[in-house]
Design a protein around this motif. Structure first.
Motif, PDB file in Angstrom:
ATOM      1  N   VAL A  86       0.827  -1.372   0.384  1.00 43.20           N
ATOM      2  CA  VAL A  86      -0.143   0.439   0.305  1.00 43.20           C
ATOM      3  C   VAL A  86       0.809   0.902   0.148  1.00 43.20           C
ATOM      4  O   VAL A  86       1.106   1.556   1.497  1.00 43.20           O
ATOM      5  N   ILE A  87       0.997   2.057  -1.037  1.00 42.13           N
ATOM      6  CA  ILE A  87       2.362   3.233  -1.287  1.00 42.13           C
ATOM      7  C   ILE A  87       1.639   4.046  -0.997  1.00 42.13           C
ATOM      8  O   ILE A  87       0.817   4.298  -1.666  1.00 42.13           O
ATOM      9  N   VAL A  88       2.311   5.693  -0.262  1.00 42.03           N
ATOM     10  CA  VAL A  88       1.918   6.151  -0.248  1.00 42.03           C
ATOM     11  C   VAL A  88       2.890   7.403  -0.712  1.00 42.03           C
ATOM     12  O   VAL A  88       4.558   6.582   0.263  1.00 42.03           O
ATOM     13  N   ASP A  89       2.323   8.471  -1.075  1.00 41.33           N
ATOM     14  CA  ASP A  89       4.471   9.189  -1.380  1.00 41.33           C
ATOM     15  C   ASP A  89       3.358  10.904  -1.084  1.00 41.33           C
ATOM     16  O   ASP A  89       2.364  10.859  -1.120  1.00 41.33           O
ATOM     17  N   GLY A  90       4.700  11.650  -1.281  1.00 44.82           N
ATOM     18  CA  GLY A  90       4.332  12.482  -1.360  1.00 44.82           C
ATOM     19  C   GLY A  90       3.163  13.497  -1.945  1.00 44.82           C
ATOM     20  O   GLY A  90       3.105  14.594  -1.474  1.00 44.82           O
ATOM     21  N   GLY A  91       2.598  13.672  -3.327  1.00 43.74           N
ATOM     22  CA  GLY A  91       1.434  13.164  -4.082  1.00 43.74           C
ATOM     23  C   GLY A  91       0.246  13.477  -3.647  1.00 43.74           C
ATOM     24  O   GLY A  91      -0.846  13.359  -4.294  1.00 43.74           O
ATOM     25  N   GLY A  92      -0.111  12.226  -2.544  1.00 41.99           N
ATOM     26  CA  GLY A  92      -1.187  11.413  -2.340  1.00 41.99           C
ATOM     27  C   GLY A  92      -1.280   9.497  -2.244  1.00 41.99           C
ATOM     28  O   GLY A  92       0.230   9.458  -3.241  1.00 41.99           O
ATOM     29  N   PRO A  93      -2.128   9.470  -1.837  1.00 42.05           N
ATOM     30  CA  PRO A  93      -1.808   7.674  -1.714  1.00 42.05           C
ATOM     31  C   PRO A  93      -2.227   6.811  -3.019  1.00 42.05           C
ATOM     32  O   PRO A  93      -3.024   7.943  -3.678  1.00 42.05           O
TER      33      PRO A  93
END
Length: 394
Positions: A56-63
């Motif tokens: 379940v990946i989340v980055d600075g641009g949102g989930p």
């Protein structure tokens, strides 16, 4: 009214504690060896390990939601109980399993005898052209690996020590342990889902059981659970979109109860209170969640500070009107929600006298970023009985 299973009837549910989901990708050739401890919160007689090749990946641009791994991964594993004694995992009789990107594998059932309250270990070894793993350390400021308790992870060039040997921890505060351990149980089996506060950002293990996070610190000393909190995740992402929560909700079928805290990141990400409430309502009806008791945590406060949250007077609340609306909805327990938990009782300034209104953190020592509790804040939530474990019945 709580939905109850017939008393004392065994079902296949989560057994043990401290299992987590992968939340990051390692996109290079890797071999990793993981030893992780768990506590039996029921008498365990059978056990199976759930391993995944998705995260379940989340980055600075949102989930981004549930993302398949980058390559096929081969797993081997064992259950270690007591320490130094090993039961090898198999998959359809084989001592290893190749898990395709995006897939889940559940090992064959192992007959064991682990009494309630005993510590035991999962040993997982993987190799592949990449892998998914549970990340911590400076990126998420969540220190869930407890080397003093027996956790250890060696990568990216490890050897298979599933059937013996001392696993050397390389200090990465990461894990490739199982996403879940399942087996026959007659006791509550809690699926913890939600965002960074359930994941435990800002927390560090300091209990005999190694439980961390807003809900697990209270649940772990008594009940079996998995902690599938994901830093930065939104309820909106969980309920909709191409990469939503299909895999998690399927595994959620093993839970007898759900403890959820989604909503805070939705608001900070720009969703309105009305949209957040609508997504919470949708979540209650998803497969793997619908039909079982779901308990929702209220959303803790968010604030900025001019003195690093050393005082209450130098804080300015943010998003509080929307938070109040969502919390009022949660406290109303709209059907089919079975109940709510209230961590704000322990961490919000003047909560007891002024109600859920200030949007200010208690000070000093309860937060260092205005969004997450410190370890002291998480401990206060557990010690204050804010997560009412007595509500979880089978």
């Amino acid at each position: 009214m709580l939905r109850r299973r017939p008393p004392h009837r065994n079902f296949t549910g989560f057994v043990g504690t401290r299992c987590r989901l992968g939340i990051a990708q390692y996109a290079a050739a890797v071999s990793a060896m993981n030893r992780q401890y768990h506590i039996a919160r029921s008498n365990i007689v059978t056990i199976q390990a759930v391993v995944t090749n998705w995260a379940v990946i989340v980055d600075g641009g949102g989930p981004q939601g549930e993302q398949p791994g980058t390559a096929t991964v081969t797993y081997t594993g064992s259950i270690e109980y007591p320490a130094g004694s090993f039961c090898q995992m198999t998959w359809n009789g084989s001592t290893s399993v190749a898990v395709l990107a995006g897939h889940t594998a559940i090992s064959d059932s192992i007959k064991v005898s682990i009494p309630n309250g005993q510590k035991f270990y999962s040993r997982i070894f993987l190799t592949g052209a990449g892998c998914v793993y549970t990340a911590g350390g400076s990126a998420d400021s969540a220190y869930f690996v407890d080397t003093a308790g027996g956790d250890a992870m060696n990568f990216p060039s490890a050897t298979d020590q599933t059937m013996g040997g001392t696993v050397t921890d390389v200090g990465s505060n990461s894990s490739v342990g199982p996403a879940a351990l399942v087996g026959l149980t007659s006791r509550p089996s809690i699926g913890i889902i939600g965002d960074s506060r359930n994941f435990g950002v800002g927390d560090t293990p300091n209990t005999a059981g190694g439980d961390t996070g807003e809900s697990a610190r209270s649940i772990g000393p008594l009940l079996n659970y998995v902690n599938w909190g994901v830093p930065g995740d939104w309820c909106a992402n969980f309920v909709s979109g191409t990469n939503s929560a299909l895999r998690r909700t399927l595994l959620g079928l093993y839970a007898s109860h759900i403890c959820n805290n989604y909503g805070g990141d939705d608001l900070s990400g720009g969703n309105t209170a009305a949209t957040t409430i609508a997504n919470i309502t949708t979540c209650l009806g998803l497969p793997g969640i619908a039909g079982k008791p779901v308990f929702w945590n209220t959303i803790e406060q968010a604030s900025s500070s001019t003195d690093s949250w050393a005082t209450t007077t130098n804080q300015t609340t943010s998003l509080n009107p929307a938070r109040l609306l969502v919390n009022a909805f949660i406290r109303g327990c709209p059907p089919p929600m079975a109940g709510y938990n209230d961590p704000c009782l322990a961490t919000e300034y003047q909560y007891a006298s002024a109600g859920d209104s200030t949007g200010i953190w208690s000070a000093p020592g309860y937060t260092t970023d205005g969004l997450h509790p410190t370890q002291a804040g998480y401990v206060a939530i557990a010690n204050g009985g804010c997560i009412n474990v007595n509500l979880f019945h089978v």
